[in-house]
Design an enzyme around this catalytic site. Structure first.
Site, PDB file in Angstrom:
ATOM      1  N   GLU A 177      36.441  38.218  45.980  1.00  0.00           N
ATOM      2  CA  GLU A 177      36.614  39.551  46.573  1.00  0.00           C
ATOM      3  C   GLU A 177      35.653  39.757  47.747  1.00  0.00           C
ATOM      4  OE1 GLU A 177      35.804  42.871  43.949  1.00  0.00           O
ATOM      5  OE2 GLU A 177      36.566  44.328  45.388  1.00  0.00           O
ATOM      6  N   LYS A 219      41.076  38.938  46.365  1.00  0.00           N
ATOM      7  CA  LYS A 219      41.088  40.410  46.276  1.00  0.00           C
ATOM      8  C   LYS A 219      40.464  40.985  47.542  1.00  0.00           C
ATOM      9  CE  LYS A 219      39.422  44.234  43.442  1.00  0.00           C
ATOM     10  NZ  LYS A 219      39.302  44.736  42.064  1.00  0.00           N
TER      11      LYS A 219
HETATM   12  P1  13P Z   1      38.585  50.124  43.962  1.00  0.00           P
HETATM   13  O1  13P Z   1      40.061  49.857  43.855  1.00  0.00           O
HETATM   14  O2  13P Z   1      38.185  51.465  43.410  1.00  0.00           O
HETATM   15  O3  13P Z   1      38.037  49.827  45.320  1.00  0.00           O
HETATM   16  O4  13P Z   1      37.878  49.115  42.951  1.00  0.00           O
HETATM   17  C1  13P Z   1      38.256  47.808  42.943  1.00  0.00           C
HETATM   18  C2  13P Z   1      37.116  46.965  42.605  1.00  0.00           C
HETATM   19  O5  13P Z   1      37.159  46.225  41.639  1.00  0.00           O
HETATM   20  C3  13P Z   1      35.948  46.955  43.472  1.00  0.00           C
HETATM   21  O6  13P Z   1      35.174  45.842  43.192  1.00  0.00           O
END
Ligand code: 13P
Length: 338
Positions: A177, A219
């Site tokens: 991510e 992500k």
């Molecule tokens: P949000 O969708 O609230 O941004 O959270 C996703 C997430 O896992 C952030 O690390």
């Protein structure tokens, strides 16, 4: 379900339009969410809230995986069932956030690197023994005056690649991510540039580290205007610029891209995802891994009161269903009127 390896696990999570419920808020972040509804963030309240989410009808068939925080993967529900078993009973896989948060980078004001590689292998072995099938590590990239720097991008993407290797060596899918934050007044083109640089660096590091891309999920943020920009890009522009940036940088063999919501409103996060899937023209599944955009309505409806459990579950079920439709490019705004 029988899943024999990380490639099958990664594909399963995003199969048939399913996505991920991100419920891995750290205790301080959960505290902030609970403050907004006037509920104290105790271990029991966090358990009750998440138990309620995981028992929602709409989990089934719409959610392929749930990301948990360390506390939650060990917790049991009121009747003694492990919370992670509630997830498995809904046909979804439990996953776990494994990074240890952000640390400022020396000589790079306003920038951080995500830490947590120390002891990671031991932690992953324990999580694997607790049935976690996938893991998540979040890197944070800020846009501002002279930032992001190459040093920040490189340090974060290297750490993501090292984490991904460790996860795969332990038989778990890594969700990588790299989040370019929406905070700030920047334009959508500034967001495009920072996202492009981050993804380029990430996939170069993943390749260098011999990561099996077919056993990985990405992500990312969507390419949007900064939250405080006076010139907000519309749905079509967000969809086309996000897709352009992803097509340019993401290998075709990656099984799935599951977006974070990053502070977008819940319906807008759904509309953006749907618009991209209606455009099409890519090989990966394009799906969701939302935290706030799946939970916001449910959290508000719950407000810590047992008598609100059913309406709260209904809110989560609705958002899960809407996002599944968006992952298939089959959402329509009228479906939001209930
Ligand atoms: P949000 O969708 O609230 O941004 O959270 C996703 C997430 O896992 C952030 O690390």
């Amino acid at each position: 379900m029988t899943l024999n390896n990380i490639e099958e696990i990664a594909s399963f999570i995003v199969e048939d339009g399913k996505g991920i419920l991100a419920a891995d808020e750290s205790n301080p972040t959960c505290g902030k969410r609970f403050d907004s509804i006037g509920v104290e963030s105790t271990e029991e309240n966090r358990r009750d809230y998440r138990e309620m989410l995981f028992r929602s009808k709409g989990m089934n068939g719409n959610i392929g995986g749930v990301i948990l925080f360390d506390e939650t993967i060990r917790q049991t529900s009121e009747d003694g069932t492990l919370l992670r078993d509630l997830i498995l009973n809904q046909g979804a896989l439990p996953g776990i956030k494994v990074d240890k948060g952000l640390q400022p980078i020396e000589d790079c004001p306003g920038e951080t690197v995500t830490i947590g590689l120390d002891g990671l292998d031991e932690r992953l072995k324990e999580y694997a023994s607790m049935e976690a099938k996938f893991t998540k590590w979040r890197a944070v990239i800020n846009i501002g005056d002279g930032i992001p720097t190459d040093k920040c991008i490189d340090a974060n993407m290297q750490a993501l690649a090292n984490y991904a290797k460790c996860a795969q060596d332990n038989g778990m899918v890594p969700i990588v991510e790299p989040e370019v934050l929406m905070d700030g007044e920047h334009s959508i083109d500034d967001c495009y540039a920072a996202t492009d640089r981050s993804l380029k660096s990430l996939f170069a590091h993943l390749e260098k580290n011999d990561i099996n891309i077919k056993g990985t999920l990405l992500k990312p943020n969507m390419v949007t205007s900064g939250k405080d920009s006076n010139d907000q890009a519309g749905i079509d522009e967000v969809a086309t610029k996000t897709l352009e940036c992803l097509i340019k940088n993401v290998p075709v063999e990656l099984p799935g891209i599951t977006f974070l919501s990053g502070g977008q409103s819940d319906v807008l996060a759904t509309a953006h995802l749907d618009a991209m899937n209606k455009i099409g023209g890519f090989s990966w599944k394009l799906s969701f891994s939302y935290g706030r955009a799946l939970q916001a309505a449910a959290l508000k409806a719950w407000s810590g009161k047992p008598e609100n459990v059913f309406i709260s579950q209904d809110e989560l079920s609705h958002r899960a269903e809407m996002n599944k439709l968006a992952s298939l490019g089959q959402w329509e705004e009228e479906l939001e009127d209930r």
